[in-house]
Design an enzyme around this catalytic site. Structure first.
Site, PDB file in Angstrom:
ATOM      1  N   GLN A   1      -5.621  -3.530  10.927  1.00  0.00           N
ATOM      2  CA  GLN A   1      -4.169  -2.698  11.785  1.00  0.00           C
ATOM      3  C   GLN A   1      -4.749  -1.441  12.434  1.00  0.00           C
ATOM      4  O   GLN A   1      -4.427  -0.900  12.503  1.00  0.00           O
ATOM      5  CB  GLN A   1      -2.807  -2.398  10.338  1.00  0.00           C
ATOM      6  CG  GLN A   1      -2.610  -3.468  10.342  1.00  0.00           C
ATOM      7  CD  GLN A   1      -1.552  -3.264   9.452  1.00  0.00           C
ATOM      8  OE1 GLN A   1      -0.261  -2.205   9.566  1.00  0.00           O
ATOM      9  NE2 GLN A   1      -1.557  -3.281   8.206  1.00  0.00           N
TER      10      GLN A   1
ATOM     11  N   LYS B   1       1.145  -1.118   0.267  1.00  0.00           N
ATOM     12  CA  LYS B   1      -0.362   0.010   0.096  1.00  0.00           C
ATOM     13  C   LYS B   1       0.937   1.254  -0.093  1.00  0.00           C
ATOM     14  O   LYS B   1       0.684   2.370  -1.423  1.00  0.00           O
ATOM     15  CB  LYS B   1      -0.505   0.128   1.325  1.00  0.00           C
ATOM     16  CG  LYS B   1      -1.474  -1.232   2.117  1.00  0.00           C
ATOM     17  CD  LYS B   1      -3.235  -1.127   2.768  1.00  0.00           C
ATOM     18  CE  LYS B   1      -1.931  -1.355   4.331  1.00  0.00           C
ATOM     19  NZ  LYS B   1      -1.267  -2.680   4.168  1.00  0.00           N
ATOM     20  N   THR B   2       2.116   0.904   0.733  1.00  0.00           N
ATOM     21  CA  THR B   2       2.554   2.680   1.231  1.00  0.00           C
ATOM     22  C   THR B   2       3.530   2.394   0.063  1.00  0.00           C
ATOM     23  O   THR B   2       3.799   3.586  -0.960  1.00  0.00           O
ATOM     24  CB  THR B   2       3.526   2.506   2.143  1.00  0.00           C
ATOM     25  OG1 THR B   2       2.745   1.817   3.665  1.00  0.00           O
ATOM     26  CG2 THR B   2       4.265   3.794   2.534  1.00  0.00           C
TER      27      THR B   2
ATOM     28  N   ARG C   1       5.319  -7.251  10.912  1.00  0.00           N
ATOM     29  CA  ARG C   1       6.138  -6.238  11.010  1.00  0.00           C
ATOM     30  C   ARG C   1       6.920  -7.103  10.272  1.00  0.00           C
ATOM     31  O   ARG C   1       8.438  -6.868   9.893  1.00  0.00           O
ATOM     32  CB  ARG C   1       6.686  -5.585  11.970  1.00  0.00           C
ATOM     33  CG  ARG C   1       5.825  -4.639  12.470  1.00  0.00           C
ATOM     34  CD  ARG C   1       5.636  -3.205  11.527  1.00  0.00           C
ATOM     35  NE  ARG C   1       4.207  -4.034  11.230  1.00  0.00           N
ATOM     36  CZ  ARG C   1       3.530  -3.576  10.378  1.00  0.00           C
ATOM     37  NH1 ARG C   1       3.639  -2.984   9.045  1.00  0.00           N
ATOM     38  NH2 ARG C   1       2.558  -4.157   9.951  1.00  0.00           N
TER      39      ARG C   1
ATOM     40  N   ASP D   1      -2.213   6.982   3.735  1.00  0.00           N
ATOM     41  CA  ASP D   1      -1.464   6.175   4.090  1.00  0.00           C
ATOM     42  C   ASP D   1      -2.270   5.939   5.404  1.00  0.00           C
ATOM     43  O   ASP D   1      -2.616   6.809   6.396  1.00  0.00           O
ATOM     44  CB  ASP D   1      -0.312   6.430   4.499  1.00  0.00           C
ATOM     45  CG  ASP D   1       1.064   4.393   4.207  1.00  0.00           C
ATOM     46  OD1 ASP D   1      -0.242   4.169   4.163  1.00  0.00           O
ATOM     47  OD2 ASP D   1       1.882   4.698   4.299  1.00  0.00           O
ATOM     48  N   GLU D   2      -2.668   4.840   5.894  1.00  0.00           N
ATOM     49  CA  GLU D   2      -2.741   4.210   7.172  1.00  0.00           C
ATOM     50  C   GLU D   2      -4.057   4.868   7.632  1.00  0.00           C
ATOM     51  O   GLU D   2      -4.370   5.292   8.283  1.00  0.00           O
ATOM     52  CB  GLU D   2      -2.151   4.397   7.917  1.00  0.00           C
ATOM     53  CG  GLU D   2      -0.347   3.973   8.356  1.00  0.00           C
ATOM     54  CD  GLU D   2      -0.055   2.944   8.522  1.00  0.00           C
ATOM     55  OE1 GLU D   2      -1.383   2.343   9.085  1.00  0.00           O
ATOM     56  OE2 GLU D   2       1.066   2.408   7.738  1.00  0.00           O
TER      57      GLU D   2
END
Ligand code: ATP
Ligand code: MG
Length: 660
Positions: free
Chosen positions: A246, A32-33, A598, A215-216
């Site tokens: 998330q 995504k990033t 992560r 983002d996020e």
């Protein structure tokens, strides 16, 4: 070759999509990033967007810096100067600085930190009870994040209790206005309100920004969402990427409902899903999927990886927190030796900041370079806050909390009684403490002799204020420190060693200011506002190039590491006891999911079987989340003698000898 060749087909579709609002909804590590960085480069490099017409919004300053660098690299020579890559809070600050007068603020308004906010609430409530203050502060914060004014809060209050809080909110806000100050929540709330009430501002910003990328997205709150909505207007040219699994900022008013809200508010919202995970081994991904399957699903998502099965997930029981830290560090050292990795390939992640200390100690004992993030900030140290108080007062003389701190540090023979009288004068005249010093009332009520040092102090501040906009920030600060004899003050207050330590911190801060001032061509005023934001978002910025990362789970969002140690995976810690009591288990599970995802190559979980709590030692149970990871987890070994202290240090000695 097009720069989008480095994306898979759905990622490429997302990067190229410019026909309207776009949501990329996908699990961890699916790129995504990466879509965001490539899309920025694509817009500038291939579609001819002016860099200044694009804003990308990330969650931390660090993420913003990395994104700006990546995007610049990708454009292959096309200049990206002017590109806005920032956090919601810095974006808000940028807007508020530019349009301060619409909010009846001077551009040099102060940004109060959470300690100042608590101080104001404490004055209003006339209490020092921390719990009570915290309750009020968080209530006010939630209202602000819902874009509720004090009046609206009062109107919708459901009972006397809520009404009482709403009145505190009202007085709190009035105090902030009097100080020409805003708090962190205001940095989003005020710009959102300004865009709502001023068509010309809406027009200006909407014309300036042609595409916004977020983002996020799952962690935005109502105020942030409204800010985004107003900034993009009817054109709705935005790309939001996020993962509902998330969402970990519910406690700060964020809501994954914003994802659903998007569909309602934008019927023509285009949704792209990404399913390939490029980060983790199959085992890690399977464990993450199995864990999160215990939460009710908002959106259906699949995630697969072709990075091979990888190592089983390890679980390490340990005897207590010190043993846990030693065992983790030892395992890390032995892993590094076997695999010839870099320090920066490792992360130690935990639920709460307080868990970091023993790990820091264990790492220091073994001389392992580490970097702490999301921890207590450098800027929160008393000596640094003293200096910052001066900077704040120089840039905004209405800032009463800064005035009080600066005028009393170092002591200038100004007593508490004098300050109290000054406070009364200021209150009667409705002016700042600073301004009150020059009033006739102060002269008559305080008396010339007592007032003299105050007047002198204010003149002193004024002289710096005049120079702040013109002269290099670093030099000015050096001069200030000399003039107030701050070093002498520290050595008067503390023993030699403590004072030297503090003075070193101050010097480091001064060097940082000088560097920032030059690099970013910023004057003291702009830097002072920046400092406040850094404090809020992540603490000190300095990067260790090759160091083990110590981080809270919250601060690790969006990052990836070859090898992750997730520590303190125990009931009452992860999930946190309060969260279980208050029925917020799902958010804890998402936090665990963030931690697990992560890891690229290996994941090790540890827990203690006993832990000190206050003076007592209590037994601890492994977290229920360990079971939820499924079968691919290597079952706990008994706390083995090899991991125990004595033989452990022997092995460590041997290991270190080998490492040379
Ligand atoms: P998170 O949900 O944790 O924020 P994300 O969806 O943002 O994850 P990224 O960080 O963008 O995922 O990507 C994860 C890793 O996969 C990165 O190292 C990235 O470079 C890599 N990656 C993503 N897409 C591709 C691709 N198409 N080809 C090669 N590598 C990729
Ligand atoms: Mg990401």
């Amino acid at each position: 070759m097009s720069l989008l060749a480095a994306l898979n087909p759905p990622q490429r579709e997302a990067a190229k999509y410019l026909d309207g609002p776009l949501l990329v909804l996908a699990g961890a590590g699916s790129g995504k990033t990466r879509v965001i960085t490539h899309k920025i480069a694509y817009l500038i490099g291939e579609c001819g967007y002016k860099p200044g017409s694009i804003a990308a919004i990330t969650f931390t300053n660090k993420a913003a810096r990395e994104m700006a660098e990546r995007a610049a690299k990708l454009t292959q020579g096309v200049n990206t100067k002017g590109l806005i890559v920032t956090t919601f809070h810095s974006m808000g600050l940028r807007m508020l600085r530019e349009d301060a007068k619409f909010a009846e603020l001077k551009p040099a308004f102060s940004i109060l930190d959470s300690a100042d906010a608590a101080g104001i609430v404490s004055e209003i409530l006339k209490t020092t009870d921390k719990q009570e203050i915290r309750r009020a502060v968080s209530r006010i914060s939630l209202w602000k994040n819902e874009l509720k004014s004090p009046a609206a809060a009062l109107q919708t209050a459901e009972d006397d209790n809520a009404r009482a809080y709403a009145r505190i909110y009202d007085r709190y806000d009035a105090t902030l206005r009097a100080y020409q100050a805003v708090d962190f929540d205001d940095l989003i709330r005020l710009p959102a309100e300004l865009l709502d009430t001023h068509a010309e501002l809406r027009e200006k910003w909407q014309n300036r920004l042609r595409h916004i990328l977020v983002d996020e997205y799952q962690d935005t709150n109502v105020a942030q969402y409204q800010l985004l909505r107003k900034l993009t207007g009817v054109r709705a040219a935005f790309t939001a990427v996020g993962d509902d699994d998330q969402a970990i900022y519910g406690w700060r008013g964020a809501s994954a409902d914003n994802l659903r809200q998007l569909r309602d508010d934008y019927p023509h919202l285009h949704v792209v899903k990404l399913e390939q995970n490029y980060r983790s081994t199959i085992r890690i991904l399977k464990a993450a999927n199995s864990l999160i399957a215990n939460n009710p699903k908002l959106f259906d998502k699949r995630l697969w990886s072709d990075l091979g099965h990888g190592d089983p997930i390890q679980v390490m029981p340990t005897k207590d927190d010190e043993h846990e830290a030693e065992s983790v560090v030892m395992r890390l050292l032995s892993h590094k030796f076997q695999h010839r990795t870099e320090w920066r390939d490792y992360a130690i992640l935990y639920r709460g900041n307080y868990q970091a200390r023993v790990f820091e100690q264990a790492l220091r004992n073994e001389k392992v370079p580490y970097q702490l993030s999301g921890g207590q900030s450098f800027f929160d140290k008393a000596e640094i806050k003293d200096v910052i108080a001066y900077l704040r007062l120089i840039t905004n003389s209405d800032d009463d909390p800064a005035f009080i701190r600066a005028v009393t540090t170092p002591k200038r023979g100004i007593g508490a009684a004098t300050l109290e009288k000054l406070g009364q004068v200021a209150a009667t005249l409705h002016v700042s403490l600073f301004e009150a010093v020059f009033s006739a009332a102060a002269a008559s009520q305080i008396g010339e002799r007592q007032l003299a040092p105050l007047v002198e102090f204010c003149h002193f501040i004024n002289r710096f204020e005049e120079r702040a906009a013109r002269e290099p920030a670093g030099e000015l600060l050096d001069e200030l420190l000399k003039a107030i004899e701050y070093e002498v003050h520290l050595f008067d207050q503390d023993d030699q060693r403590a004072a030297q330590n503090k003075w070193n911190n101050v010097l480091e801060f001064a060097a940082w200011i000088a560097k920032k001032g030059e690099e970013d061509e910023k004057n003291l005023l702009q830097l002072t506002q920046t400092i406040a934001l850094i404090t809020f978002l992540e603490g000190r910025e300095e990067e260790e190039p090759d160091a083990v990362r110590l981080s809270t789970l919250h601060a690790a969002k969006g990052l990836e590491f070859g090898h992750v140690f997730l520590v303190g995976v125990e009931e009452n810690i992860l999930p946190h006891r309060d969260a279980v009591d208050e029925g917020r288990l799902e958010e804890e599970r998402r936090l665990m999911y963030v931690g697990v995802t992560r890891a690229k190559k290996s994941l090790t979980l540890s827990y203690c079987t006993r832990r000190k709590r206050g003076r007592e030692t209590v037994g601890c149970d492994p977290s229920r989340f360990i079971d939820e990871l499924g079968d691919d987890v290597r079952l706990p070994e008994k706390p083995s003698s090899a991991d125990a202290k004595a033989s452990g240090s022997d092995r460590l000695a041997a290991l270190k000898a080998m490492l040379g």
